[in-house]
Design a protein around this motif. Structure first.
Motif, short mmCIF file in Angstrom:
data_model
loop_
_atom_site.label_atom_id
_atom_site.label_comp_id
_atom_site.label_asym_id
_atom_site.label_seq_id
_atom_site.Cartn_x
_atom_site.Cartn_y
_atom_site.Cartn_z
N LEU A 157 41.54 45.54 35.97
CA LEU A 157 41.30 44.11 36.16
C LEU A 157 42.14 43.25 35.22
O LEU A 157 42.45 42.10 35.53
CB LEU A 157 39.82 43.79 35.96
CG LEU A 157 38.90 44.25 37.09
CD1 LEU A 157 37.45 43.97 36.74
CD2 LEU A 157 39.27 43.56 38.39
N SER A 158 42.52 43.80 34.08
CA SER A 158 43.32 43.02 33.15
C SER A 158 44.70 42.70 33.73
O SER A 158 45.34 41.75 33.32
CB SER A 158 43.47 43.76 31.81
OG SER A 158 44.26 44.91 31.96
N GLN A 159 45.13 43.49 34.71
CA GLN A 159 46.42 43.25 35.35
C GLN A 159 46.29 42.57 36.71
O GLN A 159 47.28 42.23 37.34
CB GLN A 159 47.14 44.58 35.53
CG GLN A 159 47.38 45.30 34.23
CD GLN A 159 47.87 46.70 34.45
OE1 GLN A 159 48.71 46.94 35.31
NE2 GLN A 159 47.36 47.64 33.69
N SER A 160 45.06 42.38 37.13
CA SER A 160 44.80 41.82 38.45
C SER A 160 44.98 40.30 38.47
O SER A 160 44.69 39.62 37.49
CB SER A 160 43.36 42.16 38.88
OG SER A 160 43.03 41.51 40.07
N ARG A 161 45.43 39.81 39.61
CA ARG A 161 45.56 38.36 39.79
C ARG A 161 44.36 37.78 40.53
O ARG A 161 44.35 36.60 40.86
CB ARG A 161 46.85 38.06 40.55
CG ARG A 161 48.08 38.34 39.74
CD ARG A 161 49.34 37.88 40.46
NE ARG A 161 50.48 38.60 39.93
CZ ARG A 161 51.08 39.61 40.54
NH1 ARG A 161 50.69 40.00 41.72
NH2 ARG A 161 52.10 40.21 39.99
N ASP A 162 43.38 38.62 40.82
CA ASP A 162 42.18 38.17 41.52
C ASP A 162 41.49 37.09 40.68
O ASP A 162 41.31 37.26 39.47
CB ASP A 162 41.24 39.35 41.75
CG ASP A 162 40.09 38.99 42.67
OD1 ASP A 162 39.20 38.23 42.22
OD2 ASP A 162 40.08 39.47 43.81
N PRO A 163 41.08 35.98 41.30
CA PRO A 163 40.45 34.89 40.54
C PRO A 163 39.14 35.30 39.85
O PRO A 163 38.75 34.72 38.84
CB PRO A 163 40.20 33.80 41.57
CG PRO A 163 40.61 34.33 42.88
CD PRO A 163 41.25 35.65 42.71
#
Length: 169
Positions: free
Chosen positions: A74-80
């Protein structure tokens, strides 16, 4: 299961990010825990942008290693929603998951992420988590924890805490 596990690790080793959909599909039906570990490891390490729903699902897993892999992903995710889930993971029962969440928030480099880190700092009692949060705030050049870190520096006898506090100051 051994073949699927080896295949997931091989995809990671070869940096086959384009195969993330295959790994995500595998995780949807895989029941073997070792295969799940390797598949989630590969997704988290490859930085697959479309894997956020998988990471969300494993955040509540009983295994802290799987939770920490989810947080790393998740630290690399662009998900809001990733930022809010990382903030929630700061309160995980496992200290390694908390430290991984702090690193993930620091990687987001946003005012909101720095706010979550600064809020968490006064309740931290573990050196690793403290160090990770302070390093994240320092990386983002956020001065909000200045007074708390000064106080901690004066009161704590740990070489690690004092060193991290001085770097932040």
């Amino acid at each position: 299961p051994e073949v699927r596990e080896a295949a997931c690790f091989a995809l990671y080793l070869t940096r086959a990010k384009e195969q993330s959909a295959a790994i995500i599909g595998l995780l949807a039906t895989e029941s073997d825990s070792l295969v799940q570990r390797k598949a989630l490891f590969a997704l988290a390490r490859l930085g697959c942008a479309d894997a956020a729903p998988v990471f969300f699902r494993y955040l509540a897993d009983a295994d802290p290693y799987l939770r920490s892999l989810s947080v790393r992903g998740l630290s690399q995710s662009r998900d809001p929603q990733a930022l809010q889930y990382l903030a929630i993971a700061l309160n995980d029962g496992d200290l390694n998951v908390q430290a991984q969440a702090a690193m993930g928030l620091a990687a987001k480099k946003s005012v909101e992420a720095a706010t979550y880190l600064a809020r968490k700092l006064p309740s931290v009692h573990d050196e690793k988590v403290f160090s990770t949060i302070v390093a994240g705030l320092q990386q983002m050049a956020d001065p909000r924890a200045l007074e708390f870190v000064k106080e901690k520096w004066r009161q704590d006898s740990s070489v690690n805490i004092v060193g991290d506090a001085l770097r932040y100051l």
